[in-house]
Design a protein around this motif. Structure first.
Motif, PDB file in Angstrom:
ATOM      1  N   LEU A  17      32.973  -5.419  40.773  1.00  0.00           N
ATOM      2  CA  LEU A  17      34.464  -6.424  41.254  1.00  0.00           C
ATOM      3  C   LEU A  17      35.287  -5.152  41.785  1.00  0.00           C
ATOM      4  O   LEU A  17      36.241  -5.930  42.667  1.00  0.00           O
ATOM      5  N   LEU A  18      35.469  -4.191  41.243  1.00  0.00           N
ATOM      6  CA  LEU A  18      36.402  -3.430  41.879  1.00  0.00           C
ATOM      7  C   LEU A  18      36.254  -3.232  43.284  1.00  0.00           C
ATOM      8  O   LEU A  18      36.965  -2.913  44.001  1.00  0.00           O
ATOM      9  N   LEU A  19      35.019  -2.898  43.548  1.00  0.00           N
ATOM     10  CA  LEU A  19      34.577  -2.683  44.567  1.00  0.00           C
ATOM     11  C   LEU A  19      34.805  -3.515  45.539  1.00  0.00           C
ATOM     12  O   LEU A  19      35.093  -3.708  46.980  1.00  0.00           O
ATOM     13  N   GLY A  20      33.998  -4.765  45.384  1.00  0.00           N
ATOM     14  CA  GLY A  20      34.687  -5.952  46.474  1.00  0.00           C
ATOM     15  C   GLY A  20      36.126  -6.392  46.203  1.00  0.00           C
ATOM     16  O   GLY A  20      36.467  -7.008  47.250  1.00  0.00           O
ATOM     17  N   VAL A  21      36.931  -5.992  45.231  1.00  0.00           N
ATOM     18  CA  VAL A  21      38.428  -6.587  45.949  1.00  0.00           C
ATOM     19  C   VAL A  21      39.113  -5.744  46.887  1.00  0.00           C
ATOM     20  O   VAL A  21      39.699  -5.530  47.372  1.00  0.00           O
ATOM     21  N   VAL A  22      38.477  -4.003  46.296  1.00  0.00           N
ATOM     22  CA  VAL A  22      39.471  -3.417  47.145  1.00  0.00           C
ATOM     23  C   VAL A  22      38.490  -2.953  48.484  1.00  0.00           C
ATOM     24  O   VAL A  22      39.246  -3.107  49.711  1.00  0.00           O
ATOM     25  N   GLY A  23      37.354  -4.030  49.144  1.00  0.00           N
ATOM     26  CA  GLY A  23      36.772  -4.009  50.646  1.00  0.00           C
ATOM     27  C   GLY A  23      36.927  -5.034  50.789  1.00  0.00           C
ATOM     28  O   GLY A  23      37.572  -4.922  52.404  1.00  0.00           O
ATOM     29  N   PHE A  24      37.594  -5.952  49.707  1.00  0.00           N
ATOM     30  CA  PHE A  24      37.832  -7.387  50.299  1.00  0.00           C
ATOM     31  C   PHE A  24      39.318  -6.850  51.290  1.00  0.00           C
ATOM     32  O   PHE A  24      39.637  -7.547  52.279  1.00  0.00           O
ATOM     33  N   THR A  25      39.901  -6.511  50.204  1.00  0.00           N
ATOM     34  CA  THR A  25      41.491  -6.450  51.040  1.00  0.00           C
ATOM     35  C   THR A  25      41.305  -5.276  51.843  1.00  0.00           C
ATOM     36  O   THR A  25      42.141  -5.581  53.298  1.00  0.00           O
ATOM     37  N   VAL A  26      40.660  -4.293  52.557  1.00  0.00           N
ATOM     38  CA  VAL A  26      40.336  -3.144  53.383  1.00  0.00           C
ATOM     39  C   VAL A  26      39.652  -4.260  55.201  1.00  0.00           C
ATOM     40  O   VAL A  26      41.229  -3.781  55.806  1.00  0.00           O
ATOM     41  N   ALA A  27      38.871  -4.783  54.354  1.00  0.00           N
ATOM     42  CA  ALA A  27      39.001  -5.607  55.788  1.00  0.00           C
ATOM     43  C   ALA A  27      39.977  -6.542  56.189  1.00  0.00           C
ATOM     44  O   ALA A  27      40.042  -7.155  56.845  1.00  0.00           O
ATOM     45  N   SER A  28      40.407  -7.588  55.479  1.00  0.00           N
ATOM     46  CA  SER A  28      41.365  -8.402  55.747  1.00  0.00           C
ATOM     47  C   SER A  28      42.579  -7.748  56.421  1.00  0.00           C
ATOM     48  O   SER A  28      42.721  -8.552  56.698  1.00  0.00           O
ATOM     49  N   ALA A  29      43.035  -6.403  55.860  1.00  0.00           N
ATOM     50  CA  ALA A  29      44.058  -5.195  56.296  1.00  0.00           C
ATOM     51  C   ALA A  29      43.781  -5.517  58.466  1.00  0.00           C
ATOM     52  O   ALA A  29      44.148  -5.239  59.490  1.00  0.00           O
ATOM     53  N   LEU A  30      42.176  -4.935  58.182  1.00  0.00           N
ATOM     54  CA  LEU A  30      41.108  -5.028  59.789  1.00  0.00           C
ATOM     55  C   LEU A  30      41.165  -6.423  60.198  1.00  0.00           C
ATOM     56  O   LEU A  30      41.416  -5.671  61.145  1.00  0.00           O
ATOM     57  N   ALA A  31      41.452  -7.079  60.144  1.00  0.00           N
ATOM     58  CA  ALA A  31      41.549  -8.726  60.765  1.00  0.00           C
ATOM     59  C   ALA A  31      43.378  -8.770  61.000  1.00  0.00           C
ATOM     60  O   ALA A  31      42.865  -8.927  62.285  1.00  0.00           O
ATOM     61  N   GLY A  32      43.454  -7.924  59.754  1.00  0.00           N
ATOM     62  CA  GLY A  32      44.791  -8.905  60.812  1.00  0.00           C
ATOM     63  C   GLY A  32      45.562  -7.711  62.274  1.00  0.00           C
ATOM     64  O   GLY A  32      45.984  -8.600  62.305  1.00  0.00           O
ATOM     65  N   PHE A  33      44.643  -6.781  61.758  1.00  0.00           N
ATOM     66  CA  PHE A  33      44.785  -5.558  62.545  1.00  0.00           C
ATOM     67  C   PHE A  33      44.142  -5.847  63.815  1.00  0.00           C
ATOM     68  O   PHE A  33      44.501  -4.682  64.585  1.00  0.00           O
ATOM     69  N   ALA A  34      43.267  -6.291  63.768  1.00  0.00           N
ATOM     70  CA  ALA A  34      42.438  -6.635  65.226  1.00  0.00           C
ATOM     71  C   ALA A  34      43.074  -6.997  66.166  1.00  0.00           C
ATOM     72  O   ALA A  34      43.684  -7.963  66.350  1.00  0.00           O
ATOM     73  N   THR A  35      42.488  -5.674  67.649  1.00  0.00           N
ATOM     74  CA  THR A  35      43.058  -6.134  69.047  1.00  0.00           C
ATOM     75  C   THR A  35      42.369  -6.905  70.109  1.00  0.00           C
ATOM     76  O   THR A  35      42.544  -7.198  70.990  1.00  0.00           O
ATOM     77  N   ASN A  36      41.076  -6.786  69.321  1.00  0.00           N
ATOM     78  CA  ASN A  36      39.705  -7.086  70.524  1.00  0.00           C
ATOM     79  C   ASN A  36      38.988  -8.283  69.302  1.00  0.00           C
ATOM     80  O   ASN A  36      38.749  -8.327  68.220  1.00  0.00           O
ATOM     81  N   GLU A  37      38.153  -9.180  70.373  1.00  0.00           N
ATOM     82  CA  GLU A  37      37.683  -9.920  69.738  1.00  0.00           C
ATOM     83  C   GLU A  37      36.218  -9.300  68.674  1.00  0.00           C
ATOM     84  O   GLU A  37      35.940  -9.443  67.342  1.00  0.00           O
ATOM     85  N   ALA A  38      35.582  -7.998  68.805  1.00  0.00           N
ATOM     86  CA  ALA A  38      34.505  -7.087  68.419  1.00  0.00           C
ATOM     87  C   ALA A  38      34.965  -6.768  66.863  1.00  0.00           C
ATOM     88  O   ALA A  38      34.547  -6.812  66.500  1.00  0.00           O
ATOM     89  N   TRP A  39      36.586  -6.447  67.298  1.00  0.00           N
ATOM     90  CA  TRP A  39      37.087  -5.442  65.920  1.00  0.00           C
ATOM     91  C   TRP A  39      37.289  -6.789  65.130  1.00  0.00           C
ATOM     92  O   TRP A  39      36.951  -6.713  63.625  1.00  0.00           O
TER      93      TRP A  39
END
Length: 198
Positions: free
Chosen positions: A135-157
């Motif tokens: 559960l902790l791994l899922g929450v941390v990974g989900f948070t990091v992936a959400s942050a990366l999606a928010g800072f995405a600069t192209n469609e592949a990212w």
């Protein structure tokens, strides 16, 4: 041995058939105590060697309202919300990144396919390595992936970040549901927990 009268000489001779029948009967009766003793001994051995299962202890036995249910239900809420909220921001995302109509569909599809495809694996990982850790791994990974999606600069990212969101949500979702069953005691607490979860 049993005797029978011979029709020719009138003498009494041993009857071999009856002797064989009696000996077989005596042999069967002599084996009965041994079999009974073996069955009793095996029953005692089985009852002695059978391990006793320890009673499961539950963390929450009273009211289900508290931090545990808020954390578990909050993760489930975010995993469901993240799959649909992207439709609201899609016009701005498409204009900012210059996405085509086909890529716009995959922004949602990448998350939905990954989340649905890895749900069984996420539940299995929780059973194997521990539900709290997963559960902790899922929450941390989900948070990091959400942050990366928010800072995405192209469609592949953006698509890669959406795949990461779906994967880690698939780990956190089933483990959170399993923790509700193992954290709250049967009865009032568990009924309240599943009512809030639903």
């Amino acid at each position: 041995p049993a005797l029978h009268e011979s029709p020719d000489s009138g003498a009494f001779r041993p009857n071999p058939d009856r002797h064989f029948s009696n000996s077989r009967h005596n042999c069967y009766r002599s084996r009965l105590p041994d079999r009974a003793g073996e069955s009793v001994a095996s029953g005692i051995m089985t009852s002695t060697m059978a391990p006793s299962s320890p009673a499961q202890s539950y963390r929450v036995k009273g009211s289900a309202v508290g931090i545990p249910i808020l954390v578990l239900c909050g993760m489930i809420f975010l995993s469901v919300l993240d799959g649909t909220v992207v439709f609201v921001a899609m016009p701005e995302i498409q204009d900012a990144l210059g996405l085509s109509d086909a890529t716009k569909v995959w922004v949602f599809g990448a998350y939905a396919l990954t989340f649905g495809g890895f749900l069984l694996l996420g539940g299995r990982l929780g059973d194997t390595f521990g539900r709290k850790k997963m559960l902790l791994l899922g929450v941390v990974g989900f948070t990091v992936a959400s942050a990366l999606a928010g800072f995405a600069t192209n469609e592949a990212w953006l698509l890669a970040a959406r795949v990461g969101q779906g994967f880690f949500a698939a780990i956190a979702g089933p483990t959170a549901l399993a923790l509700i069953a193992t954290t709250f005691a049967p009865g009032k607490a568990r009924n309240q927990a599943f009512a809030v979860f639903g």
